[in-house]
Design an enzyme around this catalytic site. Structure first.
Site, PDB file in Angstrom:
ATOM      1  N   CYS A  17       1.018  -1.546  -0.354  1.00  0.00           N
ATOM      2  CA  CYS A  17      -0.417  -0.259  -0.230  1.00  0.00           C
ATOM      3  C   CYS A  17       0.447   1.610  -0.109  1.00  0.00           C
ATOM      4  O   CYS A  17       1.725   1.132   0.554  1.00  0.00           O
ATOM      5  CB  CYS A  17      -1.074  -0.082   1.314  1.00  0.00           C
ATOM      6  N   ASP A  18       0.302   2.370  -0.522  1.00  0.00           N
ATOM      7  CA  ASP A  18       0.880   4.014  -0.728  1.00  0.00           C
ATOM      8  C   ASP A  18       0.465   4.531   0.478  1.00  0.00           C
ATOM      9  O   ASP A  18      -0.068   3.929   1.160  1.00  0.00           O
ATOM     10  CB  ASP A  18       1.014   4.406  -1.872  1.00  0.00           C
ATOM     11  N   ILE A  19       1.361   5.461   0.757  1.00  0.00           N
ATOM     12  CA  ILE A  19       0.948   6.103   1.429  1.00  0.00           C
ATOM     13  C   ILE A  19      -0.883   6.757   1.714  1.00  0.00           C
ATOM     14  O   ILE A  19      -0.913   7.800   2.859  1.00  0.00           O
ATOM     15  CB  ILE A  19       1.998   7.742   1.987  1.00  0.00           C
ATOM     16  N   GLY A  21      -2.927   4.882   1.368  1.00  0.00           N
ATOM     17  CA  GLY A  21      -3.783   3.626   2.480  1.00  0.00           C
ATOM     18  C   GLY A  21      -3.984   2.789   1.248  1.00  0.00           C
ATOM     19  O   GLY A  21      -4.789   1.325   1.660  1.00  0.00           O
ATOM     20  N   VAL A  22      -3.916   2.601  -0.167  1.00  0.00           N
ATOM     21  CA  VAL A  22      -4.644   2.146  -1.053  1.00  0.00           C
ATOM     22  C   VAL A  22      -3.185   0.477  -1.524  1.00  0.00           C
ATOM     23  O   VAL A  22      -2.350   1.191  -1.809  1.00  0.00           O
ATOM     24  CB  VAL A  22      -5.192   2.277  -1.747  1.00  0.00           C
TER      25      VAL A  22
END
Length: 135
Positions: A17-19, A21-22
């Site tokens: 996940c990226d920053i 949250g996905v």
């Protein structure tokens, strides 16, 4: 997708996940690839054994449509269908979030076959998967 030849369940790992949250978009291609390798294994085909025999299946084109983002700890399934188009094996793959079966991504992955580094007409695809093409 008209039919599903194979389904493989997975779970999102936090580091994918990226920053926001996905799941980072690049990871969907990893999910598609892992499911294809598991499909090969389910058919008794070893990707590494093929390579050792001088046969390499390689992605020549990947098109991914993103629909709904997966998030950390989501469980999902990758569904696979395939067909022949000329020298290519085309894998049509969908990712569905569980348990609601929401479509998250659609992939069209075009694969070519090399024998000792040279492009083939895909004879190995026919040898391994004819029973699926005839359906």
């Amino acid at each position: 997708m008209d039919r599903e030849l194979f389904r493989y369940e997975m779970k999102v790992r936090d580091y994918e996940c990226d920053i926001q949250g996905v799941v980072n978009n690049a990871n969907y291609q990893h999910y598609f690839e892992h499911a294809r390798h598991e499909f090969l294994l389910s058919e008794g085909v070893s990707f590494s054994k093929l390579h050792n025999e001088g046969i390499d299946f390689m992605v020549s084109k990947a098109v991914i449509e993103y629909k709904v983002s997966l998030r950390g700890d989501d469980r999902f399934v990758v569904a696979i269908d395939m067909k022949r188009e000329g020298v290519k094996l085309v894998c049509l793959q969908n990712i569905y979030r569980l348990p609601d079966n929401k479509l998250c991504a659609k992939g069209r992955i075009e694969i070519i076959s090399l024998k000792d580094g040279r492009l083939t007409r895909g004879e190995k695809f026919d040898e391994l998967f004819t029973h699926f093409f005839e359906k």
